[in-house]
Design a protein around this motif. Structure first.
Motif, mmCIF file in Angstrom:
data_model
loop_
_atom_site.group_PDB
_atom_site.id
_atom_site.type_symbol
_atom_site.label_atom_id
_atom_site.label_comp_id
_atom_site.label_asym_id
_atom_site.label_seq_id
_atom_site.Cartn_x
_atom_site.Cartn_y
_atom_site.Cartn_z
ATOM 1 N N GLY A 32 -3.842 3.490 11.107
ATOM 2 C CA GLY A 32 -4.144 1.890 10.884
ATOM 3 C C GLY A 32 -3.839 1.879 9.153
ATOM 4 N N CYS A 33 -4.075 0.719 8.747
ATOM 5 C CA CYS A 33 -4.071 0.539 7.326
ATOM 6 C C CYS A 33 -4.655 -0.798 7.039
ATOM 7 C CB CYS A 33 -2.405 0.394 6.954
ATOM 8 S SG CYS A 33 -2.101 0.010 5.240
ATOM 9 N N ASN A 34 -5.260 -0.818 5.832
ATOM 10 C CA ASN A 34 -5.885 -1.980 5.353
ATOM 11 C C ASN A 34 -5.079 -2.801 4.188
ATOM 12 O OD1 ASN A 34 -7.846 -1.505 6.963
ATOM 13 N ND2 ASN A 34 -9.350 -0.625 5.388
ATOM 14 N N ASN A 35 -3.964 -2.058 4.070
ATOM 15 C CA ASN A 35 -2.977 -2.800 2.781
ATOM 16 C C ASN A 35 -2.428 -4.001 2.863
ATOM 17 O OD1 ASN A 35 -3.849 -0.651 0.859
ATOM 18 N ND2 ASN A 35 -2.657 0.634 1.701
ATOM 19 N N TYR A 36 -2.006 -4.339 3.938
ATOM 20 C CA TYR A 36 -1.244 -5.739 4.265
ATOM 21 C C TYR A 36 -0.138 -5.899 3.397
ATOM 22 C CZ TYR A 36 -4.764 -6.794 7.819
ATOM 23 O OH TYR A 36 -5.662 -6.775 8.997
ATOM 24 N N CYS A 37 0.751 -4.997 3.076
ATOM 25 C CA CYS A 37 1.930 -5.311 2.563
ATOM 26 C C CYS A 37 2.618 -6.392 3.524
ATOM 27 C CB CYS A 37 3.009 -4.220 2.622
ATOM 28 S SG CYS A 37 2.081 -2.664 1.653
ATOM 29 N N THR A 38 3.250 -7.336 2.713
ATOM 30 C CA THR A 38 3.626 -8.667 3.208
ATOM 31 C C THR A 38 4.662 -8.553 4.188
ATOM 32 O OG1 THR A 38 4.819 -9.145 1.633
ATOM 33 C CG2 THR A 38 2.694 -9.809 1.399
ATOM 34 N N TYR A 39 5.312 -7.406 4.189
ATOM 35 C CA TYR A 39 6.597 -7.199 5.183
ATOM 36 C C TYR A 39 6.147 -6.220 6.444
ATOM 37 C CZ TYR A 39 6.479 -2.803 2.518
ATOM 38 O OH TYR A 39 5.994 -1.782 2.000
ATOM 39 N N CYS A 40 5.118 -5.721 6.344
ATOM 40 C CA CYS A 40 4.733 -4.783 7.386
ATOM 41 C C CYS A 40 3.984 -4.935 8.480
ATOM 42 C CB CYS A 40 3.980 -3.525 6.350
ATOM 43 S SG CYS A 40 3.941 -2.151 7.566
ATOM 44 N N VAL A 41 4.225 -4.528 9.682
ATOM 45 C CA VAL A 41 3.445 -4.976 10.830
ATOM 46 C C VAL A 41 2.239 -3.938 11.280
ATOM 47 C CG1 VAL A 41 5.324 -6.170 12.029
ATOM 48 C CG2 VAL A 41 4.974 -3.709 12.375
ATOM 49 N N VAL A 42 2.133 -2.848 10.530
ATOM 50 C CA VAL A 42 1.327 -1.836 10.750
ATOM 51 C C VAL A 42 0.005 -2.358 10.983
ATOM 52 C CG1 VAL A 42 0.232 0.409 9.897
ATOM 53 C CG2 VAL A 42 2.708 0.145 10.317
ATOM 54 N N PRO A 43 -0.706 -3.052 9.963
ATOM 55 C CA PRO A 43 -2.037 -3.566 10.219
ATOM 56 C C PRO A 43 -2.192 -4.117 11.409
ATOM 57 C CG PRO A 43 -1.258 -3.898 8.060
ATOM 58 C CD PRO A 43 -0.186 -3.357 8.696
ATOM 59 N N TYR A 44 -1.230 -4.958 11.740
ATOM 60 C CA TYR A 44 -1.332 -5.779 13.156
ATOM 61 C C TYR A 44 -1.135 -4.962 14.512
ATOM 62 C CZ TYR A 44 -0.511 -9.120 9.391
ATOM 63 O OH TYR A 44 -0.681 -9.899 8.276
ATOM 64 N N GLY A 72 -0.592 10.021 8.779
ATOM 65 C CA GLY A 72 -1.352 8.894 8.346
ATOM 66 C C GLY A 72 -0.606 7.748 7.772
ATOM 67 N N HIS A 73 -0.914 6.648 8.099
ATOM 68 C CA HIS A 73 -0.063 5.372 7.323
ATOM 69 C C HIS A 73 -0.543 5.285 5.922
ATOM 70 C CE1 HIS A 73 -0.127 4.165 11.696
ATOM 71 N NE2 HIS A 73 1.094 4.134 11.456
ATOM 72 N N ASN A 74 -1.533 5.835 5.502
ATOM 73 C CA ASN A 74 -1.840 6.086 4.002
ATOM 74 C C ASN A 74 -2.763 7.282 3.763
ATOM 75 O OD1 ASN A 74 -2.289 5.910 1.405
ATOM 76 N ND2 ASN A 74 -3.421 4.013 1.469
ATOM 77 N N SER A 129 2.064 8.706 1.665
ATOM 78 C CA SER A 129 1.284 8.305 0.431
ATOM 79 C C SER A 129 1.531 6.676 0.010
ATOM 80 C CB SER A 129 1.336 9.287 -0.593
ATOM 81 O OG SER A 129 1.143 10.559 -0.241
ATOM 82 N N HIS A 130 0.559 6.108 -0.402
ATOM 83 C CA HIS A 130 0.803 5.079 -1.081
ATOM 84 C C HIS A 130 0.448 5.253 -2.586
ATOM 85 C CE1 HIS A 130 0.300 0.797 -2.611
ATOM 86 N NE2 HIS A 130 0.418 0.454 -1.062
ATOM 87 N N PRO A 131 1.524 4.730 -3.375
ATOM 88 C CA PRO A 131 1.514 5.051 -4.869
ATOM 89 C C PRO A 131 0.053 4.666 -5.558
ATOM 90 C CG PRO A 131 3.564 4.028 -4.237
ATOM 91 C CD PRO A 131 2.566 3.920 -3.104
ATOM 92 N N ASN A 188 2.733 -7.447 -2.169
ATOM 93 C CA ASN A 188 1.372 -7.038 -2.269
ATOM 94 C C ASN A 188 1.332 -5.550 -2.365
ATOM 95 O OD1 ASN A 188 -1.437 -7.577 -2.045
ATOM 96 N ND2 ASN A 188 -1.556 -7.178 -0.223
ATOM 97 N N ARG A 189 2.114 -4.920 -3.035
ATOM 98 C CA ARG A 189 1.883 -3.384 -3.274
ATOM 99 C C ARG A 189 0.985 -3.024 -4.115
ATOM 100 N NH1 ARG A 189 3.705 -0.028 0.378
ATOM 101 N NH2 ARG A 189 4.415 1.699 -0.939
ATOM 102 N N ASN A 190 0.609 -3.817 -5.075
ATOM 103 C CA ASN A 190 -0.576 -3.296 -6.002
ATOM 104 C C ASN A 190 -0.364 -2.337 -6.820
ATOM 105 O OD1 ASN A 190 -2.780 -5.343 -5.201
ATOM 106 N ND2 ASN A 190 -2.757 -4.149 -3.199
HETATM 107 S S1 SF4 Z 1 3.753 -0.497 4.162
HETATM 108 FE FE1 SF4 Z 1 2.183 1.139 4.372
HETATM 109 S S2 SF4 Z 1 0.658 0.449 2.972
HETATM 110 FE FE2 SF4 Z 1 1.710 -1.344 3.324
HETATM 111 S S3 SF4 Z 1 0.809 -2.268 5.343
HETATM 112 FE FE3 SF4 Z 1 2.458 -0.975 5.983
HETATM 113 S S4 SF4 Z 1 1.463 1.028 6.393
HETATM 114 FE FE4 SF4 Z 1 0.082 0.005 5.236
#
Ligand code: SF4
Length: 433
Positions: free
Chosen positions: A143-155, A187-189, A224-226, A263-265
């Protein structure tokens, strides 16, 4: 992650009496593990389902299941697109597969089960039928809490959730006892591992604990998330001899405007600072990355900034993706979507540059000595002496594939290999005594 889920489901199916067949026509049950990260993968899954409709018409006893990210997101809606599907279950219901099959067979009815809360995750510890007898994937968080605006993983995978360290260590000790030499922590991150656990532990501490496990020779991790890639982690990589100095660190874009919109921060300069911090401590480190081409509002100057970052960092390899709109994501609704023809052109330019860099990075290894974990071999027929000489294949610490000749009893061992030739995607060498 999806491939490892498939290993887990194979183990569960074997446990309830199924055997695997490479021939789809022979199968009584076909389970499609779907991915929804890219539009193309989703289209492929639905066109496969379309073909299975014809197969089922010819073989009415055939049962078809759909799982993975599309199933998690779409649930019952899968049935309206593919009414011939008998079983749909989500990413958090994998451990329930035997019961779901039993229910489907007993009731002769369609079964749909999608959990959306993490409390019901009990999927770890279930049977896993692994693809490789030497290298194993081990999930440490999901799972992931980052909510990059292109990514479906958190959903589709839910919010971040770490697996207790004692469970992870027990699984890896068991792998070592069964002859596995390398683990890749998934892991996703991974850098945010440990958040939310009762035990006080973070990812560097976990790496240090795994490094102590006897029998395991190599440790890798992804992704890894940068923004969370810390000095403490770099220290742990440097201190732990089994942790390979190959880091997959997705940068996604070299433009601050696009990174913000994603939203990569982090900024491009901050990304490069992290790379420099890593290389200052571990000069031999190799970095691979992900990049998205054609994100909404990407202009020529943004793309040029991406190319400049690629030239500056000199990645060992890049996973390059054409941006595609994904349901539920914020970027799917952004204005200024980039036309496909421009995306494609940029993609080709980027690929050409990275191919040159990858070739140069490989060339620079010619003449060096590399530690290789030998994973497989194929008998060579040398002057009719088939069986004595093998073409062996393994990976360096930087995850580069190397081929060389040697006896088959070396499979599963770490050996020193002198690199004699570099190709774009692999190396050739001579095994040293
Ligand atoms: S790209 Fe990676 S860090 Fe960003 S929301 Fe998706 S899984 Fe999370």
């Amino acid at each position: 992650m999806n491939e490892h889920d498939s290993e887990r489901m194979r183990g569960l199916l074997r446990k309830v009496g199924y055997t695997l067949t490479p021939d789809e026509a022979e199968a009584d049950f076909i389970l499609i593990n779907t991915c929804s990260i890219r539009e193309k993968a989703e289209q492929k899954a639905f066109s496969h389902l379309g073909r299975l409709k014809l197969r089922k018409a010819k073989k009415p006893g055939l049962r078809i299941g759909v799982c993975g990210c599309i199933a998690q997101r779409e649930g019952e809606r899968i049935i309206s697109r593919a009414p011939h599907v008998d079983l749909v279950f989500g990413t958090k219901n994998i451990h329930r597969l035997p019961q779901l099959i039993e229910k489907m067979i007993k009731t002769k009815r369609r079964v749909i089960e999608i959990y959306d809360d993490r409390e019901r995750w009990q999927q770890f510890g279930c049977e896993i039928e692994r693809d490789n007898p030497i290298r194993a994937w081990v999930t440490i968080m999901q799972g992931c809490n980052n909510y990059c605006t292109y990514c479906v993983v958190p959903y589709v995978r839910g919010s971040e959730w770490s697996r207790p360290a004692q469970e992870i260590l027990a699984e890896i000790k068991d792998l070592a006892a069964n002859g596995y030499k390398e683990v890749t922590l998934l892991g996703h991150n991974v850098n945010s591992y440990g958040r939310g656990l009762d035990q006080e532990i973070n990812f560097p501490a976990l790496l240090r604990a795994i490094d102590q496990i006897e029998g395991i020779e190599r440790i890798r991790f992804t992704t890894s998330h940068p923004k969370d890639f810390s000095e403490e982690l770099v220290e742990a990589i440097a201190d732990c001899p089994k942790v390979c100095e190959h880091i997959h660190l997705p940068f996604q874009s070299g433009s601050d405007k696009i990174l913000k919109s994603m939203n990569r921060n982090y900024t491009a300069a901050e990304y490069i600072d992290k790379v420099n911090m890593l290389r200052a401590k571990i000069p031999q480190a190799g970095i691979t990355s992900d990049v998205i081409v054609g994100f909404p509002a990407e202009e020529e100057e943004d793309f040029q900034q991406t190319l400049r970052l690629i030239e500056e960092v000199q990645f060992e390899g890049l996973f390059t993706f054409l941006y595609s709109r994904r349901p539920q994501t914020a970027a799917g609704n952004f204005a200024q979507q980039v036309p496909n023809s421009i995306k494609q052109k940029r993609f080709e330019i980027l690929l050409e540059i990275q191919n040159r860099i990858s070739s140069e990075r490989n060339e620079s290894l010619v003449g060096t000595q590399q530690e290789v974990l030998i994973e497989e071999g194929k008998a060579l027929d040398v002057d009719g002496t088939s069986g004595r000489e093998y073409l062996l294949r393994g990976r360096t610490r930087l995850n580069k594939i190397v081929e060389f000749t040697g006896p088959p009893d070396q499979i599963g061992k770490l050996r020193q290999v002198k690199i004699t030739k570099a190709n774009r995607f692999n190396l050739e060498g001579i095994m040293l005594p």
